[in-house]
Write a protein that holds these residues in place. Structure first.
Motif, PDB file in Angstrom:
ATOM      1  N   ARG A 116       0.828  -1.210   0.000  1.00 45.53           N
ATOM      2  CA  ARG A 116       0.000   0.000   0.000  1.00 45.53           C
ATOM      3  C   ARG A 116       0.860   1.255   0.000  1.00 45.53           C
ATOM      4  NH1 ARG A 116      -3.251  -0.768   4.500  1.00 45.53           N
ATOM      5  NH2 ARG A 116      -4.829  -1.831   3.223  1.00 45.53           N
ATOM      6  N   SER A 117       0.460   2.179  -0.850  1.00 43.26           N
ATOM      7  CA  SER A 117       1.163   3.449  -0.927  1.00 43.26           C
ATOM      8  C   SER A 117       0.854   4.286   0.300  1.00 43.26           C
ATOM      9  CB  SER A 117       0.749   4.196  -2.194  1.00 43.26           C
ATOM     10  OG  SER A 117       1.248   5.515  -2.179  1.00 43.26           O
ATOM     11  N   THR A 119       0.394   7.300   0.346  1.00 49.70           N
ATOM     12  CA  THR A 119      -0.555   8.367  -0.023  1.00 49.70           C
ATOM     13  C   THR A 119      -1.916   7.803  -0.438  1.00 49.70           C
ATOM     14  OG1 THR A 119       0.246   8.350  -2.305  1.00 49.70           O
ATOM     15  CG2 THR A 119       1.336   9.853  -0.756  1.00 49.70           C
ATOM     16  N   SER A 120      -2.146   6.530  -0.177  1.00 48.83           N
ATOM     17  CA  SER A 120      -3.409   5.918  -0.617  1.00 48.83           C
ATOM     18  C   SER A 120      -4.600   6.489   0.133  1.00 48.83           C
ATOM     19  CB  SER A 120      -3.343   4.408  -0.410  1.00 48.83           C
ATOM     20  OG  SER A 120      -3.246   4.095   0.983  1.00 48.83           O
ATOM     21  N   ASP A 136      -6.120  -0.061  -6.966  1.00 50.13           N
ATOM     22  CA  ASP A 136      -4.724  -0.202  -7.380  1.00 50.13           C
ATOM     23  C   ASP A 136      -4.170  -1.575  -7.028  1.00 50.13           C
ATOM     24  OD1 ASP A 136      -4.773   2.360  -8.319  1.00 50.13           O
ATOM     25  OD2 ASP A 136      -3.865   3.246  -6.529  1.00 50.13           O
TER      26      ASP A 136
END
Length: 280
Positions: A116-117, A119-120, A136
């Motif tokens: 997971r990013s 910035t998600s 994503d």
């Protein structure tokens, strides 16, 4: 929502995908370096791909990892799966997936946390989380990579052996009165007094011999019946069963989905190795 291995969810998945068995595809990084192969696929109750189980075979690493399906690009013509955005070093650092691991919600969240990013903006809630929140990681929305299934119905004939009856063969004893006739003989003594032929004739005294106690003995016999019972084999009864064969026909209406392709403009549409030119 529980997860299932592909073969457990659809035992005929190879027929569903035709000649393309995803579990036979090699895995490459975005830079074109082979890092392993697809060992299995995890799907949800609706049959959506959620994770690829990748068997990593690098120089100094051999393990399995769990990869969210949205991070991969499946290219069936090239028989490859590309892992976009992941380098060889990142793959080596991923945690090892154990076959006996319990795939609950917390386990999945640990996997998502690796990919997971920052910035998600996704906040994990165990009770309300769903895959649609992170396209994503779980989306397959590229036009070159869409897959859907065409279903058909088939008549499946099975046989069940059921008991339709039972035959019991035994024996019992019946009694009756039998009669038999046998002739027998009995002897009896007949005493007759007859007039002698020399009656009244004077005999010579010297020839007369008076004897006291003279006795004549005659044995008398008779036959008595002797009857007894003997057992004999009257007949034999053989019990066996034979198999009679018959053919039963059945018919029903079955459905099959066919592919409809709509095009616009001047396109070369290739289907099953044949190119069709359509201009609309």
């Amino acid at each position: 929502m529980p997860l299932h291995k592909l073969e457990h969810f659809d035992q005929n998945y190879r027929e569903t995908f035709g000649v393309d068995d995803i579990k036979a595809l090699d895995v490459y990084t975005e830079g074109g370096e082979r890092v392993g192969s697809v060992a299995d696929v995890l799907v949800d109750d609706d049959g959506h791909f959620r994770y690829l189980i990748i068997d990593i075979s690098l120089d100094f690493a051999s393990k399995k990892i769990l990869l969210p399906i949205g991070l991969s690009r499946i290219n069936y013509p090239e028989r490859r799966v590309y892992v976009d955005g992941l380098s060889r070093q990142q793959i080596e650092n991923l945690p090892d997936h154990k076959e006996d691991a319990i795939l609950d919600k917390d386990y999945e969240e640990n996997v998502r946390g690796v990919f997971r990013s920052l910035t998600s903006g996704v906040t994990y809630d165990r009770d309300t989380y769903n895959y649609q929140k992170e396209p994503d990681l779980y989306g397959l929305n590229e036009q070159s990579d869409q897959t859907f299934r065409l279903y058909e119905e088939r008549l499946i004939a099975n046989k069940h052996r059921i008991k339709t009856g039972e035959v019991t063969v035994g024996k019992h004893i019946e009694t009756e009165t039998a009669r038999v006739t046998i002739p027998i003989q009995k002897e009896r003594v007949l005493i007759e007094r007859v007039m002698p032929t020399e009656a009244g004739k004077v005999l010579d005294p010297n020839e007369i011999k008076f004897q006291e106690g003279e006795v004549a003995r005659i044995e008398v016999y008779e036959e008595t019946p002797e009857i007894h019972k003997e057992a004999f084999v009257r007949e034999e009864v053989r019990v066996k069963k034979v198999v009679e064969r018959d053919t039963v026909e059945a018919q029903d209406t079955i459905r099959r989905e066919e592919l409809d392709v709509d095009t616009a403009g001047n396109l070369n549409v290739q289907e099953n190795g044949m190119t069709t030119h359509e201009a609309l």
